[in-house]
Design an enzyme around this catalytic site. Structure first.
Site, PDB file in Angstrom:
ATOM      1  CD  GLU A  10      -5.658 -16.716  -8.107  1.00 57.40           C
ATOM      2  OE1 GLU A  10      -5.098 -15.622  -8.217  1.00 57.40           O
ATOM      3  OE2 GLU A  10      -5.499 -17.657  -8.933  1.00 57.40           O
ATOM      4  CG  HIS A 105      -9.581 -17.688 -10.487  1.00 63.74           C
ATOM      5  ND1 HIS A 105     -10.114 -16.712 -11.310  1.00 63.74           N
ATOM      6  CD2 HIS A 105      -8.240 -17.699 -10.751  1.00 63.74           C
ATOM      7  CE1 HIS A 105      -9.142 -16.159 -12.021  1.00 63.74           C
ATOM      8  NE2 HIS A 105      -7.998 -16.747 -11.711  1.00 63.74           N
ATOM      9  CG  HIS A 117      -8.665 -12.557 -10.617  1.00 65.31           C
ATOM     10  ND1 HIS A 117      -8.452 -13.539  -9.668  1.00 65.31           N
ATOM     11  CD2 HIS A 117      -7.671 -12.709 -11.527  1.00 65.31           C
ATOM     12  CE1 HIS A 117      -7.381 -14.236  -9.979  1.00 65.31           C
ATOM     13  NE2 HIS A 117      -6.882 -13.762 -11.115  1.00 65.31           N
TER      14      HIS A 117
END
Length: 275
Positions: A10, A105, A117
């Protein structure tokens, strides 16, 4: 010198949407190519600083089968597939001199952060000794438990800020500025790779100046889970109990290594759907 590079997806330059990170979506192949090229730049940087280094790369996104083996730098060895010990950090041990996190991320609930997340969409938060930790913090602490410093992290600006808060001396490379969960101002991939190569060489050179993140036990851990069925399953684990709040389970671990493995187990249980 032994280095472990843990690579998520990500936080790779150019990637902003799940269609680029999900094997079932149309743009995933392009995402794989960007991911492989970015980690190759980091490998090259490690070898610039330490030409004889043993470099191990842990594919650490989703299925753990994203990097293109035939395009990976030939000097590196690749860990791919799951399940496996230490999950995103497979291959890490006490003999490792430095860990580098690429394409990471920010944790769930923080941001703005691209595709933020923690482990999966079922984990809402993890608190260790009262401190909220995402994948970055959980993995950095596991490396620290083994005495290994995390010397570099790349991702969006939110991920870099999260890492710098944990280990102020770390080298960070923001390859994009998050505008939201699926939007960013991103560097050109070639510019990002140039910066990563230079930063990886610098980080490895300064590895003795960057302390491991050590969390000493016993440690109280709380995990917020999205699914009530996951809480039901979690309480079958000895020592894990429902805590205050409808979505929280808690346990006390004697050391961080035990805490980390239990958190991984809870994340795995969260993927089980009710019969």
């Amino acid at each position: 010198m032994k280095a472990l590079i843990s690579v998520d997806m990500e936080g790779i330059s150019g990637i902003v949407h799940s269609s680029e990170t999900n094997p079932e979506r149309y743009d995933y192949q392009r995402g794989r190519e960007l991911m492989t090229a970015e980690v190759n730049a980091v490998i090259a940087g490690v070898l610039d600083a330490e030409p004889t280094a043993d470099v191990l790369v842990a594919d650490a996104h989703g299925t753990f089968r994203n990097l293109l083996p035939e395009r990976l730098h030939r000097r590196a060895r690749l860990v791919r597939g799951k399940p496996r010990a230490l999950n995103m950090l497979a291959g890490l041990d006490e003999e490792t001199d430095a860990a580098l996190f690429v394409g990471y991320h920010v944790r769930a609930g923080e941001g703005p952060g691209v595709l933020a997340h923690t482990m999966n969409g079922e984990i809402l938060d993890v608190r260790v000794a009262g401190r909220s930790l995402g994948e970055t913090g959980l993995n950095t602490a596991m490396a620290g438990h083994l005495g290994v410093p995390v010397v570099l992290l790349s991702g969006d600006d939110a991920a870099c800020a999260e890492m710098a808060d944990l280990v102020p001396a770390v080298v960070t490379v923001p390859v994009k500025e998050a505008l939201g969960a699926a939007a960013a101002v991103t560097l050109h991939p070639e510019e990002a790779r140039d910066r990563l190569r230079r930063a990886a060489a610098d980080a490895v050179t300064r590895r003795t100046e960057i302390p491991p993140l050590a969390l000493t036990g016993p440690l109280d851990v709380e995990v917020d889970l999205a699914g009530p069925h996951t809480i039901d399953l979690a309480t079958l684990i000895p020592g894990v109990a429902r805590a205050a709040g409808a979505r929280t389970v808690a346990f006390t671990a004697p050391d961080y290594g035990t805490a980390y493995r239990l958190i991984l187990l809870l994340a795995q249980l969260a993927t089980i759907r009710p019969a």
